[in-house]
Design a protein around this motif. Structure first.
Motif, PDB file in Angstrom:
ATOM      1  N   PHE A 144       0.865  -1.182   0.000  1.00 32.94           N
ATOM      2  CA  PHE A 144       0.000   0.000   0.000  1.00 32.94           C
ATOM      3  C   PHE A 144       0.901   1.231   0.000  1.00 32.94           C
ATOM      4  CE2 PHE A 144      -2.402   3.066   2.767  1.00 32.94           C
ATOM      5  CZ  PHE A 144      -3.376   3.388   1.835  1.00 32.94           C
ATOM      6  N   LEU A 145       0.650   2.138  -0.932  1.00 33.92           N
ATOM      7  CA  LEU A 145       1.444   3.366  -1.056  1.00 33.92           C
ATOM      8  C   LEU A 145       0.648   4.492  -0.427  1.00 33.92           C
ATOM      9  CD1 LEU A 145       2.361   2.796  -4.812  1.00 33.92           C
ATOM     10  CD2 LEU A 145       3.784   2.285  -2.795  1.00 33.92           C
ATOM     11  N   TRP A 146       1.241   5.112   0.569  1.00 34.92           N
ATOM     12  CA  TRP A 146       0.498   6.082   1.343  1.00 34.92           C
ATOM     13  C   TRP A 146       1.178   7.437   1.256  1.00 34.92           C
ATOM     14  CZ3 TRP A 146      -0.617   6.602   7.193  1.00 34.92           C
ATOM     15  CH2 TRP A 146      -1.910   7.101   7.341  1.00 34.92           C
ATOM     16  N   GLY A 147       0.540   8.341   0.585  1.00 34.64           N
ATOM     17  CA  GLY A 147       1.104   9.659   0.352  1.00 34.64           C
ATOM     18  C   GLY A 147       0.559  10.703   1.304  1.00 34.64           C
ATOM     19  N   GLY A 148       0.576  11.927   0.842  1.00 36.19           N
ATOM     20  CA  GLY A 148       0.115  13.048   1.660  1.00 36.19           C
ATOM     21  C   GLY A 148      -1.061  13.735   1.007  1.00 36.19           C
ATOM     22  N   MET A 149      -1.202  15.020   1.270  1.00 31.96           N
ATOM     23  CA  MET A 149      -2.346  15.763   0.748  1.00 31.96           C
ATOM     24  C   MET A 149      -2.097  16.258  -0.681  1.00 31.96           C
ATOM     25  SD  MET A 149      -4.559  15.406   3.054  1.00 31.96           S
ATOM     26  CE  MET A 149      -5.798  16.521   2.399  1.00 31.96           C
ATOM     27  N   ALA A 150      -0.844  16.221  -1.127  1.00 31.68           N
ATOM     28  CA  ALA A 150      -0.518  16.614  -2.507  1.00 31.68           C
ATOM     29  C   ALA A 150       0.002  15.379  -3.235  1.00 31.68           C
ATOM     30  CB  ALA A 150       0.530  17.716  -2.519  1.00 31.68           C
ATOM     31  N   ARG A 151      -0.325  15.263  -4.524  1.00 31.00           N
ATOM     32  CA  ARG A 151       0.073  14.091  -5.312  1.00 31.00           C
ATOM     33  C   ARG A 151       1.580  13.854  -5.284  1.00 31.00           C
ATOM     34  NH1 ARG A 151      -2.580  11.212  -9.082  1.00 31.00           N
ATOM     35  NH2 ARG A 151      -4.314  12.674  -9.137  1.00 31.00           N
ATOM     36  N   THR A 152       2.343  14.959  -5.196  1.00 31.10           N
ATOM     37  CA  THR A 152       3.802  14.846  -5.267  1.00 31.10           C
ATOM     38  C   THR A 152       4.452  14.600  -3.905  1.00 31.10           C
ATOM     39  OG1 THR A 152       3.851  17.254  -5.153  1.00 31.10           O
ATOM     40  CG2 THR A 152       4.014  16.260  -7.352  1.00 31.10           C
ATOM     41  N   ASP A 153       3.671  14.554  -2.823  1.00 31.85           N
ATOM     42  CA  ASP A 153       4.254  14.268  -1.501  1.00 31.85           C
ATOM     43  C   ASP A 153       4.884  12.880  -1.500  1.00 31.85           C
ATOM     44  OD1 ASP A 153       3.408  16.693  -0.521  1.00 31.85           O
ATOM     45  OD2 ASP A 153       1.674  15.902   0.569  1.00 31.85           O
ATOM     46  N   PRO A 154       5.920  12.661  -0.705  1.00 31.53           N
ATOM     47  CA  PRO A 154       6.537  11.330  -0.638  1.00 31.53           C
ATOM     48  C   PRO A 154       5.544  10.272  -0.133  1.00 31.53           C
ATOM     49  CG  PRO A 154       7.469  12.796   1.041  1.00 31.53           C
ATOM     50  CD  PRO A 154       6.582  13.632   0.179  1.00 31.53           C
ATOM     51  N   THR A 155       5.745   9.015  -0.565  1.00 33.54           N
ATOM     52  CA  THR A 155       4.850   7.938  -0.124  1.00 33.54           C
ATOM     53  C   THR A 155       5.574   6.981   0.813  1.00 33.54           C
ATOM     54  OG1 THR A 155       5.383   6.657  -2.102  1.00 33.54           O
ATOM     55  CG2 THR A 155       3.374   7.978  -2.193  1.00 33.54           C
ATOM     56  N   GLN A 156       4.819   6.498   1.785  1.00 40.12           N
ATOM     57  CA  GLN A 156       5.257   5.448   2.702  1.00 40.12           C
ATOM     58  C   GLN A 156       4.731   4.131   2.136  1.00 40.12           C
ATOM     59  OE1 GLN A 156       3.575   7.196   6.478  1.00 40.12           O
ATOM     60  NE2 GLN A 156       4.087   5.145   7.232  1.00 40.12           N
ATOM     61  N   LYS A 157       5.453   3.028   2.390  1.00 42.12           N
ATOM     62  CA  LYS A 157       4.966   1.709   1.959  1.00 42.12           C
ATOM     63  C   LYS A 157       4.507   0.925   3.180  1.00 42.12           C
ATOM     64  CE  LYS A 157       7.788   1.495  -2.144  1.00 42.12           C
ATOM     65  NZ  LYS A 157       8.911   0.887  -2.850  1.00 42.12           N
ATOM     66  N   PHE A 168      -9.701   4.722   7.462  1.00 42.88           N
ATOM     67  CA  PHE A 168      -9.128   6.001   7.022  1.00 42.88           C
ATOM     68  C   PHE A 168     -10.171   7.092   7.243  1.00 42.88           C
ATOM     69  CE2 PHE A 168      -7.039   2.820   4.327  1.00 42.88           C
ATOM     70  CZ  PHE A 168      -5.714   3.167   4.483  1.00 42.88           C
ATOM     71  N   GLY A 169      -9.933   7.943   8.239  1.00 48.63           N
ATOM     72  CA  GLY A 169     -10.872   9.030   8.487  1.00 48.63           C
ATOM     73  C   GLY A 169     -10.127  10.284   8.872  1.00 48.63           C
ATOM     74  N   GLY A 170     -10.880  11.268   9.285  1.00 44.40           N
ATOM     75  CA  GLY A 170     -10.288  12.517   9.755  1.00 44.40           C
ATOM     76  C   GLY A 170      -9.333  13.095   8.745  1.00 44.40           C
ATOM     77  N   ALA A 171      -8.143  13.465   9.217  1.00 44.35           N
ATOM     78  CA  ALA A 171      -7.148  14.116   8.358  1.00 44.35           C
ATOM     79  C   ALA A 171      -6.587  13.162   7.310  1.00 44.35           C
ATOM     80  CB  ALA A 171      -6.022  14.683   9.217  1.00 44.35           C
ATOM     81  N   SER A 172      -6.824  11.847   7.450  1.00 47.40           N
ATOM     82  CA  SER A 172      -6.314  10.871   6.474  1.00 47.40           C
ATOM     83  C   SER A 172      -7.313  10.562   5.362  1.00 47.40           C
ATOM     84  CB  SER A 172      -5.944   9.570   7.170  1.00 47.40           C
ATOM     85  OG  SER A 172      -4.875   9.787   8.051  1.00 47.40           O
ATOM     86  N   ARG A 173      -8.520  11.075   5.499  1.00 48.80           N
ATOM     87  CA  ARG A 173      -9.584  10.718   4.555  1.00 48.80           C
ATOM     88  C   ARG A 173      -9.227  11.101   3.114  1.00 48.80           C
ATOM     89  NH1 ARG A 173     -12.657   9.802   1.382  1.00 48.80           N
ATOM     90  NH2 ARG A 173     -14.911   9.432   1.412  1.00 48.80           N
ATOM     91  N   LEU A 174      -8.512  12.213   2.964  1.00 48.38           N
ATOM     92  CA  LEU A 174      -8.219  12.717   1.614  1.00 48.38           C
ATOM     93  C   LEU A 174      -6.748  12.572   1.222  1.00 48.38           C
ATOM     94  CD1 LEU A 174     -10.517  15.879   1.387  1.00 48.38           C
ATOM     95  CD2 LEU A 174     -10.794  13.693   0.184  1.00 48.38           C
ATOM     96  N   ARG A 175      -6.034  11.704   1.914  1.00 40.68           N
ATOM     97  CA  ARG A 175      -4.639  11.500   1.506  1.00 40.68           C
ATOM     98  C   ARG A 175      -4.560  10.715   0.190  1.00 40.68           C
ATOM     99  NH1 ARG A 175      -0.995  10.608   6.948  1.00 40.68           N
ATOM    100  NH2 ARG A 175       0.562  10.046   5.378  1.00 40.68           N
ATOM    101  N   PHE A 176      -3.545  11.042  -0.605  1.00 39.08           N
ATOM    102  CA  PHE A 176      -3.287  10.260  -1.824  1.00 39.08           C
ATOM    103  C   PHE A 176      -2.797   8.872  -1.423  1.00 39.08           C
ATOM    104  CE2 PHE A 176      -3.477  14.389  -3.787  1.00 39.08           C
ATOM    105  CZ  PHE A 176      -3.952  14.130  -5.069  1.00 39.08           C
ATOM    106  N   HIS A 177      -3.225   7.869  -2.194  1.00 39.70           N
ATOM    107  CA  HIS A 177      -2.829   6.490  -1.890  1.00 39.70           C
ATOM    108  C   HIS A 177      -2.957   5.645  -3.146  1.00 39.70           C
ATOM    109  CE1 HIS A 177      -7.181   6.800  -1.353  1.00 39.70           C
ATOM    110  NE2 HIS A 177      -7.230   5.555  -1.789  1.00 39.70           N
ATOM    111  N   GLY A 178      -2.315   4.487  -3.096  1.00 37.33           N
ATOM    112  CA  GLY A 178      -2.379   3.573  -4.238  1.00 37.33           C
ATOM    113  C   GLY A 178      -1.893   2.194  -3.820  1.00 37.33           C
ATOM    114  N   ILE A 179      -1.874   1.271  -4.791  1.00 36.82           N
ATOM    115  CA  ILE A 179      -1.413  -0.104  -4.576  1.00 36.82           C
ATOM    116  C   ILE A 179      -0.350  -0.404  -5.625  1.00 36.82           C
ATOM    117  CG2 ILE A 179      -2.103  -2.552  -4.694  1.00 36.82           C
ATOM    118  CD1 ILE A 179      -3.193  -1.319  -2.170  1.00 36.82           C
TER     119      ILE A 179
END
Ligand code: MD5
Ligand code: FE
Length: 203
Positions: A144-157, A168-179
């Motif tokens: 799971f790739l977990w980014g920030g509020m901007a598409r270009t923010d670094p991602t955590q794996k 995923f709620g609160g401040a994480s509800r709108l974070r960028f993410h992918g697989i």
């Protein structure tokens, strides 16, 4: 027990493992009525994960954009009902994560086979963004790739394994993410695939 990942995001390792058989039977029942299909992006490319839905609303994508629909465009019929077992699991996970009033009306089911992926995106097609999204992983593990509020923010794996649930709620509800592309392998009883159920308040 529950593990806080960040503001509003809670990981529950193995929370759904004891429900495996009921969840797989439920997914197969949904797929009999509303088959998995690869939706088109608005840009006209087929997504690599296949999708179906259950609940009063289902997420769809086509040349006209992303939206929720009460009926499956492929069959013309309402999406299959969200079973009490599905709903109860999601509501209980949300409650343990601190979201007392989660009332999901949509369950998007993603099916990944080896090589399938989901590119970085935000989930923002839902009306009430104060409600969380509850994600249930089954079968093969995924990165799971977990980014920030901007598409270009670094991602955590973060590795998501069979039975893991994330709220995923609160401040994480709108974070960028992918697989990341699913690695080959097979899982007893499930085979060479990963399912992800995402419970949402859509309408
Ligand atoms: C998956 N599915 O594993 C993921 C899990 C999707 C999707 O992304 O849209 O079907 S849901 C992950 C999620 C949802 C809402 C917010 C965040 C992640 N987040 O802030 O990272 O197939
Ligand atoms: Fe998403």
């Amino acid at each position: 027990g529950p593990e806080a990942l960040s503001d509003g995001a809670v990981l529950m390792r193995g929370f759904a493992v004891s429900e495996t058989d009921a969840l797989i039977t439920g997914i197969e029942s949904v797929a009999t009525q509303a088959p998995f299909r690869r939706l088109m992006t608005p840009g006209g490319k087929p997504m690599s994960a296949a999708m179906t839905n259950c609940g009063a609303a289902g997420w769809v994508s086509d040349r006209r954009g992303y939206r929720y629909e009460a009926c499956d465009p492929q069959t013309g019929r309402p999406w299959p009902e969200m079973s009490d077992g599905f709903r109860d699991l999601a509501v209980e996970a949300a409650r343990l994560a601190g979201f007392e009033d989660f009332t999901p009306d949509a369950c998007l089911i993603n099916l990944y086979e080896p090589g399938a992926r989901m590119s970085l995106h935000q989930d923002r097609d839902e009306t009430d963004l104060s409600q969380p999204i509850v994600s249930v992983s089954l079968g093969l593990e995924a990165v799971f790739l977990w980014g920030g509020m901007a598409r270009t923010d670094p991602t955590q794996k973060i590795i998501l394994r069979h039975g893991d649930v994330v709220v995923f709620g609160g401040a994480s509800r709108l974070r960028f993410h992918g697989i990341a592309p699913l690695k080959p392998g097979r899982c007893p009883g499930i085979g060479a695939r990963r399912y992800n159920l995402t419970f949402r308040r859509a309408i």
